[in-house]
Design a protein around this motif. Structure first.
Motif, PDB file in Angstrom:
ATOM      1  N   TYR A 132     140.840 -17.873  66.335  1.00  0.00           N
ATOM      2  CA  TYR A 132     140.815 -18.994  65.508  1.00  0.00           C
ATOM      3  C   TYR A 132     139.407 -18.716  64.624  1.00  0.00           C
ATOM      4  O   TYR A 132     138.426 -18.259  65.032  1.00  0.00           O
ATOM      5  N   ASP A 133     139.679 -19.225  63.227  1.00  0.00           N
ATOM      6  CA  ASP A 133     138.590 -19.456  62.294  1.00  0.00           C
ATOM      7  C   ASP A 133     137.890 -20.834  62.656  1.00  0.00           C
ATOM      8  O   ASP A 133     138.770 -21.771  62.389  1.00  0.00           O
ATOM      9  N   ALA A 134     136.541 -20.941  62.940  1.00  0.00           N
ATOM     10  CA  ALA A 134     136.265 -22.308  62.996  1.00  0.00           C
ATOM     11  C   ALA A 134     134.983 -22.565  62.210  1.00  0.00           C
ATOM     12  O   ALA A 134     134.246 -21.302  62.241  1.00  0.00           O
ATOM     13  N   ARG A 135     134.651 -23.620  61.862  1.00  0.00           N
ATOM     14  CA  ARG A 135     133.483 -23.734  60.795  1.00  0.00           C
ATOM     15  C   ARG A 135     132.666 -25.130  61.141  1.00  0.00           C
ATOM     16  O   ARG A 135     133.490 -25.973  61.298  1.00  0.00           O
ATOM     17  N   VAL A 152     142.813 -26.527  71.661  1.00  0.00           N
ATOM     18  CA  VAL A 152     141.616 -25.744  71.181  1.00  0.00           C
ATOM     19  C   VAL A 152     140.580 -26.835  70.846  1.00  0.00           C
ATOM     20  O   VAL A 152     139.518 -26.911  70.923  1.00  0.00           O
ATOM     21  N   LEU A 153     141.135 -27.674  69.908  1.00  0.00           N
ATOM     22  CA  LEU A 153     139.955 -28.671  69.166  1.00  0.00           C
ATOM     23  C   LEU A 153     139.356 -29.407  70.358  1.00  0.00           C
ATOM     24  O   LEU A 153     138.120 -29.646  70.268  1.00  0.00           O
ATOM     25  N   LYS A 154     140.250 -29.931  71.289  1.00  0.00           N
ATOM     26  CA  LYS A 154     139.775 -30.788  72.486  1.00  0.00           C
ATOM     27  C   LYS A 154     138.706 -30.125  73.050  1.00  0.00           C
ATOM     28  O   LYS A 154     137.580 -30.622  73.598  1.00  0.00           O
ATOM     29  N   ALA A 155     138.916 -28.688  73.337  1.00  0.00           N
ATOM     30  CA  ALA A 155     138.058 -27.889  74.192  1.00  0.00           C
ATOM     31  C   ALA A 155     136.618 -27.828  73.289  1.00  0.00           C
ATOM     32  O   ALA A 155     135.568 -27.929  74.005  1.00  0.00           O
ATOM     33  N   CYS A 156     136.831 -27.524  72.295  1.00  0.00           N
ATOM     34  CA  CYS A 156     135.499 -27.517  71.291  1.00  0.00           C
ATOM     35  C   CYS A 156     134.769 -29.054  71.311  1.00  0.00           C
ATOM     36  O   CYS A 156     133.568 -28.614  71.500  1.00  0.00           O
ATOM     37  N   ASP A 179     135.001 -31.165  73.657  1.00  0.00           N
ATOM     38  CA  ASP A 179     134.612 -31.436  75.108  1.00  0.00           C
ATOM     39  C   ASP A 179     133.227 -30.364  75.230  1.00  0.00           C
ATOM     40  O   ASP A 179     132.327 -30.872  76.108  1.00  0.00           O
ATOM     41  N   ALA A 180     132.994 -29.263  74.558  1.00  0.00           N
ATOM     42  CA  ALA A 180     131.807 -28.630  74.431  1.00  0.00           C
ATOM     43  C   ALA A 180     130.790 -28.979  73.552  1.00  0.00           C
ATOM     44  O   ALA A 180     129.673 -28.294  73.534  1.00  0.00           O
ATOM     45  N   GLY A 181     130.976 -30.178  73.012  1.00  0.00           N
ATOM     46  CA  GLY A 181     129.972 -30.800  72.184  1.00  0.00           C
ATOM     47  C   GLY A 181     130.079 -29.949  70.634  1.00  0.00           C
ATOM     48  O   GLY A 181     128.844 -29.939  70.123  1.00  0.00           O
ATOM     49  N   ALA A 182     131.329 -29.552  70.332  1.00  0.00           N
ATOM     50  CA  ALA A 182     131.117 -28.515  69.002  1.00  0.00           C
ATOM     51  C   ALA A 182     132.353 -28.715  68.332  1.00  0.00           C
ATOM     52  O   ALA A 182     133.118 -27.703  68.129  1.00  0.00           O
ATOM     53  N   GLU A 183     132.636 -30.016  67.919  1.00  0.00           N
ATOM     54  CA  GLU A 183     133.916 -30.218  67.284  1.00  0.00           C
ATOM     55  C   GLU A 183     133.686 -29.427  65.869  1.00  0.00           C
ATOM     56  O   GLU A 183     132.803 -30.123  65.223  1.00  0.00           O
TER      57      GLU A 183
END
Length: 286
Positions: A203-206, A247-251, A253-257
């Protein structure tokens, strides 16, 4: 007539057996190439150029090779021979080009390309990873190799899309201590759509701010990241069994939406050649 060290079969007889094996190997190689040529002739010419690189089939073939490997010949040697045979046979008509990341050490990139794709393909160094993405996206059947660095000099993965180049493999595929051609890299290829059955999704995440949280605690590996005054870009790897919503939920949950999250490819899980087991998809590998 000299005898072998164990006092049994003579050296001359052993050498004759080696010659016979060499002949059978050669005949088998020619037979394999002929069958590949028949397969390529039966494939639609519009898609033949892309048949050179089939990462799912290649991964399964190498997995089977690793599982049955035994004896004194090093696994890395067999892997290289296997890869060269596969690529030489499937490149009979494709005349593929491999674009190399010029931002990495050229010698290491050349070693990596030759180890995995043999000597029957054309290698074309580009200026950097972003140029590799562009070149692959504009070429039918070409592939690219981009060196994988923890901290990238630019967010080259922004150019990946389902209408152009995508991440399709991760190298090295067989992980071993002190192995040759061990430069971490990603293989890019052009495909019309995302592969939805990859072991690991990319994934490309920003983020518009500093990257917070602990992504690894959620089973997310940060393959590479780029930090600027505008925020953080990252290339993430996580289990291909998860949906984009997962994947969005995992991010989160890690405090990194993230502000942006889009899938840009996937790859087969690398194999631990020393232990004979595969690495867990999407987990940190070092």
């Amino acid at each position: 007539m000299s005898q072998s060290p164990d006092g049994g079969t003579t050296i001359a007889e052993l050498r004759r057996r080696v010659d016979e094996i060499d002949m059978r190997l050669h005949q088998a190689l020619m037979e394999r190439a002929e069958i590949e040529a028949v397969i390529q002739s039966a494939v639609d010419p519009a898609v033949t150029s892309a048949s050179f690189f089939d990462p799912e089939r290649d991964a399964e073939s190498v997995r089977q090779m690793v599982e049955r490997h035994e004896g004194v010949l090093p696994l890395a040697t067999v892997e290289h021979i296997w890869r060269d045979i596969i690529c030489a046979c499937t490149n009979l008509k494709a005349e593929a080009v491999i674009y190399l990341d010029g931002g990495a050490e050229l010698i290491e990139m050349l070693d990596l390309a030759r180890f995995y794709f043999g000597f029957s393909v054309e290698l074309d160094p580009c200026s950097d990873a972003a140029d590799v993405v562009d070149a692959v996206g504009l070429s039918d059947g070409a592939i690219g190799i981009v060196a994988l660095n923890d901290r990238a000099e630019l967010p080259w993965w922004r150019g990946l899309s389902d209408s152009g180049a995508l991440v399709r493999a991760r190298l090295p595929f067989v992980m071993q201590d002190d192995r040759p051609s061990d430069l971490p890299a990603l293989v890019l290829a052009k495909t019309g759509s995302l592969v939805d059955n990859a072991d690991v999704a990319v994934y490309d995440a920003r983020w518009s701010d500093l990257l917070p949280g602990k992504l690894m605690d959620q089973g997310i590996e940060v393959l590479s990241f780029f930090r600027s005054a505008n925020g953080v870009d990252a290339l993430l790897a996580i289990s291909g069994e998860l949906t984009e919503e997962d994947v969005l939920k995992a991010c989160t949950d890690a405090g990194a939406e993230p502000d942006v999250l889009r899938q840009v490819g996937g790859y087969a899980t690398p194999i631990d050649g020393d232990a004979g087991d595969e690495f867990g998809g999407g987990e940190s590998q070092g």
